[in-house]
Write a protein that holds these residues in place. Structure first.
Motif, PDB file in Angstrom:
ATOM      1  N   VAL A 204       1.588  -5.559   2.411  1.00 12.23           N
ATOM      2  CA  VAL A 204       0.945  -4.299   2.066  1.00 12.23           C
ATOM      3  C   VAL A 204      -0.548  -4.496   1.853  1.00 12.23           C
ATOM      4  O   VAL A 204      -0.956  -5.273   1.016  1.00 12.23           O
TER       5      VAL A 204
ATOM      6  N   PRO B 181      11.031 -13.472   2.708  1.00 11.66           N
ATOM      7  CA  PRO B 181       9.640 -13.138   3.019  1.00 11.66           C
ATOM      8  C   PRO B 181       9.108 -12.160   1.978  1.00 11.66           C
ATOM      9  O   PRO B 181       9.831 -11.268   1.553  1.00 11.66           O
ATOM     10  N   SER B 182       7.899 -12.362   1.577  1.00 10.53           N
ATOM     11  CA  SER B 182       7.354 -11.521   0.528  1.00 10.53           C
ATOM     12  C   SER B 182       7.064 -10.122   1.055  1.00 10.53           C
ATOM     13  O   SER B 182       6.255  -9.940   1.961  1.00 10.53           O
ATOM     14  N   SER B 183       7.726  -9.157   0.461  1.00  7.87           N
ATOM     15  CA  SER B 183       7.516  -7.790   0.916  1.00  7.87           C
ATOM     16  C   SER B 183       6.172  -7.272   0.433  1.00  7.87           C
ATOM     17  O   SER B 183       5.623  -6.328   0.984  1.00  7.87           O
ATOM     18  N   THR B 184       5.645  -7.885  -0.598  1.00  8.80           N
ATOM     19  CA  THR B 184       4.399  -7.382  -1.144  1.00  8.80           C
ATOM     20  C   THR B 184       3.189  -7.876  -0.354  1.00  8.80           C
ATOM     21  O   THR B 184       2.124  -7.299  -0.418  1.00  8.80           O
ATOM     22  N   LYS B 185       3.397  -8.938   0.356  1.00  6.96           N
ATOM     23  CA  LYS B 185       2.286  -9.558   1.046  1.00  6.96           C
ATOM     24  C   LYS B 185       1.773  -8.671   2.185  1.00  6.96           C
ATOM     25  O   LYS B 185       0.587  -8.599   2.446  1.00  6.96           O
TER      26      LYS B 185
ATOM     27  N   ALA C  34       6.416   2.614  -3.734  1.00 12.74           N
ATOM     28  CA  ALA C  34       6.557   1.189  -3.984  1.00 12.74           C
ATOM     29  C   ALA C  34       7.188   0.442  -2.829  1.00 12.74           C
ATOM     30  O   ALA C  34       8.076   0.950  -2.162  1.00 12.74           O
ATOM     31  N   PRO C  35       6.742  -0.771  -2.643  1.00 14.04           N
ATOM     32  CA  PRO C  35       7.421  -1.630  -1.699  1.00 14.04           C
ATOM     33  C   PRO C  35       8.602  -2.347  -2.352  1.00 14.04           C
ATOM     34  O   PRO C  35       9.292  -3.102  -1.702  1.00 14.04           O
ATOM     35  N   THR C  36       8.807  -2.078  -3.653  1.00 12.55           N
ATOM     36  CA  THR C  36       9.938  -2.721  -4.307  1.00 12.55           C
ATOM     37  C   THR C  36      11.222  -2.191  -3.701  1.00 12.55           C
ATOM     38  O   THR C  36      11.317  -1.016  -3.362  1.00 12.55           O
TER      39      THR C  36
END
Ligand SMILES: Nc1ncnc2c1ncn2[C@@H]1O[C@H](COP(=O)(O)OP(=O)(O)OP(=O)(O)O)[C@@H](O)[C@H]1O
Ligand SMILES: [Mg+2]
Lengths: 313, 576
Positions: free
Chosen positions: B310, B304-308, B287-289
């Protein structure tokens, strides 16, 4: 949708496509709607149209949640007592209150799982009590709901649980992962990746830990491409680590997707740090409704005191 | 240490059971049933002297028969496959038909109150109509062969299967289903995504269980022209070829025992497949969480969005790994597929039958109406019906008495020695494997006795079921009262009566009523093979093409079955 109450803020249908494109799912990587194209080419455009049509009425409403004098009685119990509440788009609201104060009941009014005894509920611009079964289903499909007990279907795989979130965009019953279109599966995997569980796609849901289960439930809600997220004590059965995990994830998603979130919580400290705005219920009445930044702990704790407090708004 | 001071704590320990059955009505009804059982015992004339005398018959018989003569291997294999195929297809048909009936009948899925009543009524009617009668009627409408048998099993089994299916639906966890509804799923989608996965293991187990029951009952279908082992046995006995008939009976015994073992193993696997909670993996998730260490839940969490960022190739996660579970599942599906294909091949179903059947329907219905007692007269038929009821009651009473003893000996909290308990448990398993119909046929043929032999067979075979149910119920009793009795220094028999029988009587009565319920149907079938009662008249009427009589007799049987079922349901509910 003829009976839907269109609020003044709603733009004309023509502009909506543009708005939608701007608010494209960050987590989904801008993937298009689920098409059935790989199953039957003819169904593809139809479901896309249906999906966009739904987005038209739901995404751009300025106040996704509006309760007007909502009262809900169960026999002698008054679960909600003349509740007025307006939540604006993009707001993250925590719902506080003692056990039995009516939090769950309130959330269930919003997506029409329960109907008020009196008063009006307007969700995503539509009057809930004026909707027929089909309209209610369409409304629910744009509202993600997360439960304390996760409520995953334990016999199914993680992936299939997430896929159920997309059922409203697909026609007909589905049984087994293979019965979903490839595009849906890939989209579901996107969300599973976002919650950190892509590698567990084929694990049975009842073998997950609590925190993992709740993250799958979040992925399922995301699969609905919701514009509103309701969460009923999402972390009440989780350990501190998973609690932080899940709450952070919710906050992140809310920001990335511009979602409106309404979440009932029991932890005051968590709620104060997490939410933009706190709303507290007491015996079915709203006794506190304030921006989180403007409140101190003492004021919030007053809600939980046994004697009705004057400090409450 | 005087009496009262010892008894007092005991009485307080016995929870609420003391004031059991407050209403006199059900107690009176139970007493009536017991009395009926005693009268029935006299009526059937279970006579030890006659039985001893018939022992000579049996010895004589076996001397005459000599060695068993099995049919040739190919023939035997074909007949076995045919019997299994009919049972399999019939049960499968019943399972499919039961799905909509169950959704109608279950409280939490019925579209309305009236739908629920309709669903229930279909089940009750199907249950009350013996499959052998259905086979008789279908034999008139379809060309000869396996199809009438399949259809008969298919329709009759809907009775039991749909009820158990509906029970399973009513027991589901409503939470996940509500969650699916909250996703905006349609009504049908909600059922397939939220309900079906939850009931599937129980449904499969029910269907398997019914297949087991149907195999045991399939013998009787041979008496009305359904091909298979049953018909072979019947023909052999009819031609007085006893060594062949007995040989086939032995084969059916073996088949039933094997099926019972297989189906109970599979059922245990399916229902016992409780998932092991996977422990949370220590390794970092894909997970990037953010991990817990850096996790401070704040409004401004991580700008900044960490999910973006990926964008991996997620397609590889769509390739389902070939783990043991998947292999097992595939193997299961393949086996089922082969079995189904084999059944279809061996049964040689003539699909045009389904077209032509409709033209056969009106004349058949015409023949069956109006119902008439014919040459027998109504009183004779009523007398025969009474005889059948008597067999059922007498057998139930005998089963009850024997099961009380054996069931107690097999219960952990009665039999203190494990060896005793294990011995009786094993005995019960073996008895349960014996099909009552086959035992009845053999007993009747061997001893030459009618109703007596039928009653004995019925009574004996049901000990397997009732004894197990009783042992299980006794073991589930709360241990408190027994401990209190031990503390009070009660003797073994006192302990048994006050600590097991008294608190367990409710379960005993419930199970006994269940057996009585099934006995009525079984007694009818035994009558067809010479066990006395209405079954004989039914068979003769069918063979003589007196369909008006068939209708009347079936109506009488259905009425009795439904009346008794109503009574037992009411009793079980008021006593619960
Ligand atoms: N279906 C129902 N039937 C009868 N009473 C109900 C029903 N649902 C809720 N209530 C009552 O309404 C009141 C509010 O319940 P609700 O579940 O909304 O409380 P809550 O704030 O969510 O509590 P908790 O924090 O324990 O979840 C309670 O008194 C409850 O007993
Ligand atoms: Mg609640």
């Amino acid at each position: 949708m003829d009976d839907a109450v269109v609020p003044a803020a709603a733009p004309t249908p023509g502009t909506s496509g543009v708005v939608r494109a701007g608010a494209v799912d960050v987590l989904a990587g801008g993937r298009g709607p689920i098409g059935e194209s790989d199953v039957s080419p003819a169904a593809g455009p139809a479901s896309a149209v249906e999906f966009t049509a739904r987005a038209d009425q739901t995404e751009i409403v300025a106040t996704p949640v509006e309760l007007r004098a909502v009262t809900r009685r169960f026999g002698d119990t008054v679960a909600l007592d003349g509740v007025d509440l307006t939540v604006t788009k993009g707001e993250v609201v925590a719902l506080l209150g003692l056990s039995g104060s009516g939090k769950s009941t309130m959330l269930r009014q919003i997506n029409g799982l329960d109907q008020p005894t009196s008063g009006k509920v307007i969700t995503l611009g539509q009057s809930v009590d004026g909707l027929n079964q089909a309209g209610l289903r369409r409304l629910r499909s744009s509202i993600g709901m997360i439960f304390q007990q996760f409520e995953l279907v334990g016999m199914l795989t993680v992936l299939e649980n997430v896929l159920t979130g997309g059922l409203a965009r697909l026609r007909g019953p589905r049984l087994g992962t293979w019965s979903y279109p490839q595009a849906a599966k890939l989209e579901a995997l996107d969300y599973l990746w976002a919650v950190g569980l892509a590698d567990r796609a084929f694990q049975r849901a009842d073998t997950l830990s609590g925190g993992q289960s709740q993250r799958v439930a979040i992925a399922r809600a995301l699969m609905q491409r919701p514009s509103l997220l309701l969460a009923d004590e999402p972390v009440a059965s989780l350990d501190p680590e998973s609690t932080a995990d899940v709450m952070l994830l919710l906050r992140q998603i809310a920001r990335d997707k511009g979602l409106t979130v309404l979440c009932s919580l029991h932890q005051v400290d968590l709620a104060m740090g997490w939410a933009d705005r706190l709303v507290a219920l007491r015996s079915g009445r709203v006794v506190l409704d304030e921006s989180a930044a403007a409140l101190n702990r003492e004021q919030v704790m007053a809600v939980y005191r046994p004697v009705p407090s004057n400090s409450a708004k | 240490m005087n009496g009262t001071s010892i008894k007092d704590p005991v009485r307080t320990e016995l929870p609420r059971r003391g004031s059991f059955w407050p209403a006199a009505k059900p107690r009176l009804a139970l007493f009536g049933l017991l009395l009926a059982g005693l009268v029935a015992l006299g009526y059937v004339r279970i006579d030890p002297a006659a039985m001893l005398a018939s022992r000579a018959n049996a010895v004589n018989f076996f001397n005459r028969v000599g060695a068993l003569s099995f049919p040739g291997a190919t023939d035997l294999l074909y007949q076995t496959a045919l019997t299994l195929g009919i049972v399999l297809l019939g049960t499968l048909l019943a399972g499919v038909l039961s799905v909509p009936v169950a959704f109608l009948a279950a409280r939490n899925t019925a579209p309305g109150r009236s739908a629920q009543v309709i669903g229930r009524a279909i089940g009750v009617l199907a249950r009350a109509t013996p499959d052998v009668v259905l086979a008789m009627v279908f034999a008139l409408m379809f060309s000869l062969g396996a199809l009438p048998g399949i259809m008969a099993i298919g329709l009759h089994s809907v009775g039991m299967i749909s009820r158990l299916f509906a029970d399973a639906i009513e027991q589901i966890d409503s939470g996940p289903r509500l969650a699916v509804r909250a996703c905006g799923a349609g009504r049908l989608q909600e059922l397939t995504a939220g309900v079906l996965p939850q009931v599937m293991p129980s449904w499969l187990a029910t269907t398997l269980h019914r297949a087991d029951i149907n195999l045991r009952g399939s013998v009787i279908l041979g008496y009305v022209g359904v091909p298979g082992l049953g018909m072979e046995m019947r023909n052999a006995f009819g031609a007085l070829n006893y060594s062949r008939g007995l040989a086939i009976a032995v084969v059916i015994f073996g088949l039933c025992l094997g099926m019972e073992a297989l189906s109970s193993t599979l059922r245990r696997r399916m229902l016992g497949a409780a998932p092991v909670k996977a422990s949370r993996p220590a390794a970092a998730r894909a997970a990037p969480t953010p991990s817990a260490a850096q996790c401070v839940v704040t409004r401004s969490a991580g700008q900044p969005s960490s999910t973006k960022s990926v964008a991996p190739d997620l397609g590889r996660y769509l390739e389902r790994p070939w783990d043991g579970q998947r292999v097992k599942r595939l193997a299961g599906w393949c086996t089922a597929g082969f079995a189904l294909a084999g059944a279809l091949v061996v049964c040689q179903i003539n699909l045009t039958d389904f077209v032509t059947v409709w033209s056969h329907l009106p004349p058949v219905l015409d023949k069956m109406w109006p119902p008439t007692a014919g040459a027998y007269g109504i009183w004779r038929l009523l007398g025969a019906l009474m005889a059948t009821v008597a067999v059922a009651f007498a057998a139930a009473l005998m089963t009850l008495l024997a099961s009380l003893i054996i069931g107690s000996l097999a219960a952990r909290n009665v039999a203190s020695r494990p060896s005793t308990r294990n011995f009786w448990r094993a005995t019960l398993v073996v008895i349960r494997g014996i099909p009552e119909l086959v035992l009845g046929i053999v007993l009747i043929v061997v001893t030459g006795l009618g109703a007596q032999a039928g009653t004995l067979a019925l009574a004996f075979c049901h000990i397997g079921l009732l004894g197990k149910l009783m042992a299980d119920s006794f073991e589930e009793l709360p241990a408190g009262p027994q401990r209190a009795l031990t503390a009070a220094g009660a003797g073994r028999l006192q302990m048994y009566v006050a600590g097991v029988l008294a608190p367990g009587r409710q379960a005993v009565v419930g199970h006994a009523l269940y057996v009585l319920d099934t006995n009525i149907r079984a007694a009818t079938l035994l009558g067809m093979v010479g066990g006395g009662g209405i079954g004989y008249y039914l068979l003769v009427a069918g063979q003589g093409s007196n369909y008006g009589q068939v209708t009347l007799i079936v109506a009488m049987i259905v009425a009795v079955v439904m009346a008794l079922e109503g009574l037992t349901v009411w009793l079980r509910r008021t006593l619960a």
